[in-house]
Write an enzyme that holds these catalytic residues in place. Structure first.
Site, PDB file in Angstrom:
ATOM      1  N   THR A 197     120.705 -58.169  38.073  1.00 52.96           N
ATOM      2  CA  THR A 197     120.035 -57.432  39.142  1.00 52.96           C
ATOM      3  C   THR A 197     119.466 -58.360  40.219  1.00 52.96           C
ATOM      4  OG1 THR A 197     118.010 -57.348  37.821  1.00 52.96           O
ATOM      5  CG2 THR A 197     119.486 -55.449  37.683  1.00 52.96           C
ATOM      6  N   LEU A 248     117.238 -61.358  42.050  1.00 54.34           N
ATOM      7  CA  LEU A 248     115.839 -61.776  41.964  1.00 54.34           C
ATOM      8  C   LEU A 248     114.917 -60.662  42.464  1.00 54.34           C
ATOM      9  CD1 LEU A 248     116.025 -65.525  43.051  1.00 54.34           C
ATOM     10  CD2 LEU A 248     116.065 -64.543  40.756  1.00 54.34           C
ATOM     11  N   HIS A 249     114.838 -59.585  41.677  1.00 58.10           N
ATOM     12  CA  HIS A 249     113.922 -58.487  41.991  1.00 58.10           C
ATOM     13  C   HIS A 249     112.538 -58.823  41.433  1.00 58.10           C
ATOM     14  CE1 HIS A 249     113.954 -56.850  37.886  1.00 58.10           C
ATOM     15  NE2 HIS A 249     115.223 -57.227  37.867  1.00 58.10           N
ATOM     16  N   LEU A 250     111.669 -57.859  41.262  1.00 61.19           N
ATOM     17  CA  LEU A 250     110.255 -58.114  40.956  1.00 61.19           C
ATOM     18  C   LEU A 250     110.012 -58.972  39.719  1.00 61.19           C
ATOM     19  CD1 LEU A 250     107.310 -57.727  41.641  1.00 61.19           C
ATOM     20  CD2 LEU A 250     107.350 -55.568  40.411  1.00 61.19           C
TER      21      LEU A 250
END
Length: 87
Positions: free
Chosen positions: A12, A14-16
């Protein structure tokens, strides 16, 4: 100054959560840590900057470290991006 190109393996990007982990790891070091992605220079110690960069799985980024502990910082951040951020 040291730098290394790495490939993001997290499906996914570098999301949260991965951005938070990257920031926490980077904050352990005195060195300035930057991610170079396309034409962007991103402060790896800022969760908002990392998230806003739009880095996705398979993207190549250059990790650049400059400071008294740059070698250790480079190794830790690169290992995190290449291996430990898998979900």
């Amino acid at each position: 100054m040291t730098e290394k190109m790495v490939t993001v393996v997290n499906p996914t990007g570098l999301h949260l959560r991965p951005a938070g982990m990257l920031c926490q790891t980077s904050m352990k070091f005195q060195s300035k840590i930057l991610l170079l992605y396309k034409e962007k220079t991103i402060n790896a110690k800022s969760v908002l900057n990392v998230m806003a960069s739009g880095i996705k799985c398979g993207d190549e980024v250059t990790v650049r470290c400059e400071g008294p502990d740059e070698a250790a910082a480079l190794e830790a951040v690169c290992q995190l991006i290449e291996q430990e951020l898998k979900e």
